[in-house]
Design a protein around this motif. Structure first.
Motif, mmCIF file in Angstrom:
data_model
loop_
_atom_site.group_PDB
_atom_site.id
_atom_site.type_symbol
_atom_site.label_atom_id
_atom_site.label_comp_id
_atom_site.label_asym_id
_atom_site.label_seq_id
_atom_site.Cartn_x
_atom_site.Cartn_y
_atom_site.Cartn_z
ATOM 1 N N PHE A 128 44.710 36.698 34.201
ATOM 2 C CA PHE A 128 45.179 37.967 34.758
ATOM 3 C C PHE A 128 44.027 38.790 35.340
ATOM 4 C CE2 PHE A 128 48.083 36.425 31.535
ATOM 5 C CZ PHE A 128 49.255 36.377 32.270
ATOM 6 N N ASP A 132 44.076 39.892 39.170
ATOM 7 C CA ASP A 132 43.876 41.308 39.508
ATOM 8 C C ASP A 132 42.795 41.496 40.567
ATOM 9 O OD1 ASP A 132 45.787 41.932 37.630
ATOM 10 O OD2 ASP A 132 44.361 42.590 36.092
ATOM 11 N N SER A 133 41.729 40.709 40.462
ATOM 12 C CA SER A 133 40.593 40.852 41.383
ATOM 13 C C SER A 133 40.747 40.007 42.645
ATOM 14 C CB SER A 133 39.303 40.448 40.668
ATOM 15 O OG SER A 133 39.327 39.057 40.364
ATOM 16 N N ARG A 149 54.919 42.811 32.899
ATOM 17 C CA ARG A 149 54.074 42.109 33.869
ATOM 18 C C ARG A 149 54.518 42.378 35.299
ATOM 19 N NH1 ARG A 149 53.941 36.454 30.460
ATOM 20 N NH2 ARG A 149 52.339 37.079 28.958
ATOM 21 N N LYS A 152 52.617 44.718 37.632
ATOM 22 C CA LYS A 152 51.345 44.349 38.260
ATOM 23 C C LYS A 152 51.401 43.047 39.049
ATOM 24 C CE LYS A 152 47.480 44.892 36.127
ATOM 25 N NZ LYS A 152 46.372 44.767 35.139
ATOM 26 N N TYR A 153 52.441 42.240 38.802
ATOM 27 C CA TYR A 153 52.475 40.914 39.406
ATOM 28 C C TYR A 153 53.846 40.624 40.014
ATOM 29 C CZ TYR A 153 48.518 40.734 36.253
ATOM 30 O OH TYR A 153 47.353 41.045 35.595
ATOM 31 N N LYS A 275 49.287 38.390 42.360
ATOM 32 C CA LYS A 275 49.066 39.834 42.352
ATOM 33 C C LYS A 275 50.168 40.537 43.132
ATOM 34 C CE LYS A 275 45.464 43.286 43.340
ATOM 35 N NZ LYS A 275 44.105 43.496 43.872
ATOM 36 N N SER A 278 50.881 40.786 47.119
ATOM 37 C CA SER A 278 49.878 39.914 47.749
ATOM 38 C C SER A 278 50.433 39.208 48.981
ATOM 39 C CB SER A 278 49.398 38.859 46.749
ATOM 40 O OG SER A 278 50.455 37.931 46.467
#
Length: 326
Positions: A128, A132-133, A149, A152-153, A275, A278
């Motif tokens: 994760f 994230d990065s 989750r 964020k995803y 992510k 994305s």
């Protein structure tokens, strides 16, 4: 049965395992294990480094959906957990090549997207951190869809998620709900939906006047099973495929109950994880639906003895494990 229909389940899914081995690894035939592949049929799992993975061709219309930055790079950066176990993701007989159903499905999707798959294995929590990065594009690591989750995803589902309760062989235990684990030492990996389930069950026990569950944290599978055999823990909760595989190959443990990874009212689902926003969720889902339709998805699940966990459609961000207390 449709994906939607399968998502509503009874709290306990019974003792039948998704994976049952008929024989242990056999070094004399290159390292294989025979597994149940369906009703009355078996298949051999190849445990060697030369996998001859099932492949499928690039689909131009789906490949065009991939964000330009990734298309130009030409690789799909896939992340998997180094703490995974057979048949999900594990090392072949050469102790370095990562094999299993998770990398196989990831490679299949990369093929549809016209990208070269690059597999990165890291600790569970670093999956994760890396997503994230944007160090990694997508996680294929038995990741359950959860409402927390989803903040964020983004998710593209590809397998059902069922948990297994493993004990030392001959324990006499049967696990169908919180009361069966009251006062017992139960092992789990931190940061997983299994942990969330145990925390909720422990609270339920206390509300009902029963002893809480004594939750013990283990991140390494070998340490967990050593503790189980020695009696330091009574039960281990993990992915049902790995619990069933261990029980069948060692003869030292058994699966004494299963449960949906999303709780009592939803069928848990495993998903390719990226992510949020994305731009990869749709091409991932479209690629998964393509391999479901062309039959290569079913072949991959069958070769790892996981046909019972198949879904009929990949969904983007479906309902997942509710937040604690919800």
């Amino acid at each position: 049965m449709s994906t939607t229909a399968r998502r509503i389940v009874a709290p306990a899914l019974g003792l039948a395992s998704a994976l049952v081995l008929a024989a242990c690894a056999n070094p004399t035939d290159g390292g294989t294990a025979e597994v149940a592949a369906g009703k009355g049929t078996t298949t051999k799992i190849n445990l060697g480094p030369d996998q001859h993975r099932i492949t499928t061709a690039r689909v131009a219309s789906i490949a065009a959906e991939v964000p330009e930055k990734i298309r130009k790079r030409g690789t799909l950066e896939i992340v998997d957990s180094s703490n995974s176990a057979a048949p999900l993701g594990f090392h072949a007989t050469d102790n370095k090549t990562v094999i299993g159903v998770e990398p196989d499905l990831a490679y299949l999707v990369a093929g549809v997207l016209g990208l070269k798959p690059h597999l990165n294995t890291v600790s569970w929590e670093n999956i994760f951190v890396g997503l994230d990065s944007a160090k990694y594009d997508v996680g294929f690591s038995n990741i359950t869809v959860t409402e927390e989750r989803k903040e964020k995803y983004d998710f593209a589902t590809y397998r059902e998620d069922n948990l297994g309760f493993a004990t030392k062989k001959g324990s006499g235990l049967k696990v169908t709900g919180p009361a069966d684990l009251a006062g017992r030492n139960v092992a789990v990996s931190s940061g997983t939906n299994q942990e969330k389930l145990l925390v909720e069950w422990s609270k339920e026990n206390q509300k009902a006047g029963r002893e809480p569950i004594h939750i013990k944290y283990y991140q390494d599978e070998s340490d967990t099973y050593l503790a189980l055999r020695s009696g330091r823990i009574d039960v281990y909760v993990g992915p049902n495929p790995t619990a069933a595989y261990h029980a069948a190959t060692t003869g030292q443990t058994e699966v004494v109950g299963t449960y949906s990874g999303a709780g009592a009212t939803l069928q848990g689902l495993i998903a390719a994880t990226t992510k949020k926003d994305s731009g990869l969720a749709k091409p991932l889902a479209d690629a998964l639906n393509h391999v479901i339709e062309d039959g290569t998805y079913a072949k991959v699940l069958k070769r790892w003895g996981l046909s019972d966990e198949a879904v009929t459609k990949s969904e983007i961000n479906p309902p997942g494990l509710p937040k604690a207390g919800k």
